[in-house]
Design a protein around this motif. Structure first.
Motif, PDB file in Angstrom:
ATOM      1  N   LEU A 105       0.811  -1.218   0.000  1.00 52.93           N
ATOM      2  CA  LEU A 105       0.000   0.000   0.000  1.00 52.93           C
ATOM      3  C   LEU A 105       0.842   1.264   0.000  1.00 52.93           C
ATOM      4  O   LEU A 105       0.563   2.212  -0.741  1.00 52.93           O
ATOM      5  CB  LEU A 105      -0.935   0.003   1.211  1.00 52.93           C
ATOM      6  N   LEU A 106       1.875   1.317   0.829  1.00 47.50           N
ATOM      7  CA  LEU A 106       2.562   2.582   1.084  1.00 47.50           C
ATOM      8  C   LEU A 106       3.225   3.219  -0.132  1.00 47.50           C
ATOM      9  O   LEU A 106       3.192   4.449  -0.263  1.00 47.50           O
ATOM     10  CB  LEU A 106       3.580   2.400   2.215  1.00 47.50           C
ATOM     11  N   SER A 108       2.324   3.481  -3.316  1.00 51.65           N
ATOM     12  CA  SER A 108       1.356   4.283  -4.071  1.00 51.65           C
ATOM     13  C   SER A 108       0.705   5.332  -3.183  1.00 51.65           C
ATOM     14  O   SER A 108       0.423   6.453  -3.630  1.00 51.65           O
ATOM     15  CB  SER A 108       0.293   3.378  -4.697  1.00 51.65           C
ATOM     16  N   LEU A 109       0.471   4.996  -1.915  1.00 49.77           N
ATOM     17  CA  LEU A 109      -0.134   5.957  -0.993  1.00 49.77           C
ATOM     18  C   LEU A 109       0.721   7.205  -0.855  1.00 49.77           C
ATOM     19  O   LEU A 109       0.210   8.341  -0.908  1.00 49.77           O
ATOM     20  CB  LEU A 109      -0.338   5.299   0.377  1.00 49.77           C
ATOM     21  N   ALA A 113      -0.445  10.929  -1.767  1.00 45.71           N
ATOM     22  CA  ALA A 113      -0.538  11.845  -0.623  1.00 45.71           C
ATOM     23  C   ALA A 113       0.311  13.100  -0.842  1.00 45.71           C
ATOM     24  O   ALA A 113      -0.077  14.195  -0.410  1.00 45.71           O
ATOM     25  CB  ALA A 113      -0.120  11.137   0.659  1.00 45.71           C
ATOM     26  N   LEU A 293      -7.302  11.122   4.343  1.00 40.68           N
ATOM     27  CA  LEU A 293      -6.357  10.020   4.184  1.00 40.68           C
ATOM     28  C   LEU A 293      -7.064   8.785   3.643  1.00 40.68           C
ATOM     29  O   LEU A 293      -6.520   8.069   2.791  1.00 40.68           O
ATOM     30  CB  LEU A 293      -5.693   9.709   5.525  1.00 40.68           C
ATOM     31  N   VAL A 296      -7.420   9.164  -0.024  1.00 42.88           N
ATOM     32  CA  VAL A 296      -6.147   8.932  -0.706  1.00 42.88           C
ATOM     33  C   VAL A 296      -5.882   7.433  -0.837  1.00 42.88           C
ATOM     34  O   VAL A 296      -5.441   6.950  -1.886  1.00 42.88           O
ATOM     35  CB  VAL A 296      -4.999   9.635   0.042  1.00 42.88           C
ATOM     36  N   ILE A 297      -6.152   6.684   0.234  1.00 40.35           N
ATOM     37  CA  ILE A 297      -5.939   5.239   0.184  1.00 40.35           C
ATOM     38  C   ILE A 297      -6.830   4.603  -0.879  1.00 40.35           C
ATOM     39  O   ILE A 297      -6.406   3.717  -1.626  1.00 40.35           O
ATOM     40  CB  ILE A 297      -6.192   4.611   1.569  1.00 40.35           C
ATOM     41  N   ARG A 298      -8.064   5.092  -0.972  1.00 35.47           N
ATOM     42  CA  ARG A 298      -8.982   4.542  -1.979  1.00 35.47           C
ATOM     43  C   ARG A 298      -8.556   4.900  -3.399  1.00 35.47           C
ATOM     44  O   ARG A 298      -8.996   4.267  -4.356  1.00 35.47           O
ATOM     45  CB  ARG A 298     -10.397   5.035  -1.704  1.00 35.47           C
ATOM     46  N   SER A 300      -5.487   4.726  -4.342  1.00 35.42           N
ATOM     47  CA  SER A 300      -4.177   4.114  -4.562  1.00 35.42           C
ATOM     48  C   SER A 300      -4.179   2.995  -5.587  1.00 35.42           C
ATOM     49  O   SER A 300      -3.133   2.415  -5.872  1.00 35.42           O
ATOM     50  CB  SER A 300      -3.622   3.587  -3.228  1.00 35.42           C
TER      51      SER A 300
END
Length: 308
Positions: A105-106, A108-109, A113, A293, A296-298, A300
């Motif tokens: 995840l991180l 692309s997050l 972000a 946040l 943003v995660i959605r 990614s």
């Protein structure tokens, strides 16, 4: 009594060691020890029991440390209100994620972000679910990305996405050209699992609980499940032909790719999944930052997940 002394006793309770607690607080061990002793004298009670090998809390000490954590949380909330009360989208966020989510995840997050939340730099930490929740409740992290289930008391939560699981088999395995795998058939194979304490191990055992009886406590002739320290280590053991495993979908860039050593195969219905959530303390004052946040995660674009 000072906030600094409260931080020291919380650190000792967390680390179960005065030296490590001092390192975590960036002070010398004598400084920390004197401060803890001073607080015990002021309260006229013993908070910690000390031996040559370990530090443990007394029954009353555990209650004192729990209250100290609450005081520190409220003090931290005051700082956040003062610094970010008028603009919750300004200032850093301390984000924790479990080991089976963070590497996938991180990357692309962080990219998204930086564009969407330019004034909210992210401080990142990976750890086990239980440890991350402990750090969150102590105020050293602001929010977490976790997989259900977890102890949710005192936390707010946004459901982010559901993630399916895949079966990973080595090249040349009898299942190599199958289009789907019934979960009940896992018990017939040498299956590689993450070690105890990792929640994804519990998810896999939930899919096929029979694997429990073939764990490290089984005799050599019975043992059919083996442990690895990380998903990437397990992936390499699958590639080497030791056995099969179960992987979360986001850990597989393209399951249809012509991989030379591993093939990823879907489960038959009902397909096992895990739900991924963003959580934070209910008294954390920057709820608007949590909402952004989550957006943003959605965004990614994680492969194969169903966003909520």
């Amino acid at each position: 009594m000072t906030l600094t002394e409260l931080r020291y006793i919380v650190a000792v309770a967390r680390e179960r060691h005065f030296g490590r607690a001092a390192d975590a607080c960036f002070v010398s061990q004598p400084t920390l020890s004197v401060a803890v002793r001073k607080l015990e004298e002021e309260l006229n009670t013993q908070i910690f029991e000390r031996t040559n090998t370990e530090v443990s809390m007394t029954s009353l000490g555990a209650l004192i440390v729990d209250q100290a954590q609450r005081v520190l949380e409220e003090a931290n909330s005051l700082k956040h209100l003062a610094m970010h009360g008028q603009d919750p989208l300004s200032g850093p966020l301390r984000l924790g994620a479990i080991y089976t989510i963070a590497p996938y995840l991180l990357p692309s997050l962080v990219i998204i972000a930086r564009k969407r939340l330019p004034n909210v730099p992210l401080f990142l930490e990976e750890n086990f679910t239980v440890r991350l929740l402990e750090i969150l409740r102590q105020g050293a992290l602001d929010c977490l990305v976790l997989a259900e289930p977890f102890a949710s008391a005192g936390l707010n939560q946004i459901d982010l996405y559901d993630e399916p699981f895949l079966v990973a088999v080595p090249k040349g395995h009898p299942w190599e050209f199958r289009t789907s795998i019934p979960h009940r058939e896992l018990k017939e194979q040498n299956t590689l699992l993450l070690g105890t304490g990792n929640c994804f191990r519990d998810h896999v055992l939930g899919v096929c609980p029979e694997l429990n009886r073939f764990g490290s406590g089984a005799t050599l002739g019975e043992q059919r499940s083996f442990e690895g320290s990380s998903l990437e280590t397990i992936r390499q053991m699958v590639a080497s032909g030791i056995g099969i495993s179960v992987m979360p979908r986001t850990s597989v860039a393209d399951p249809e790719a012509a991989d030379q050593l591993i093939r990823y195969i879907p489960f038959e219905d009902p397909i096992p999944t895990r739900r991924i959530c963003l959580v934070w303390r209910k008294n954390f004052p920057r709820a608007a930052a949590m909402e952004e946040l989550a957006k943003v995660i959605r965004e990614s674009a994680l492969p194969g997940v169903t966003y909520l």
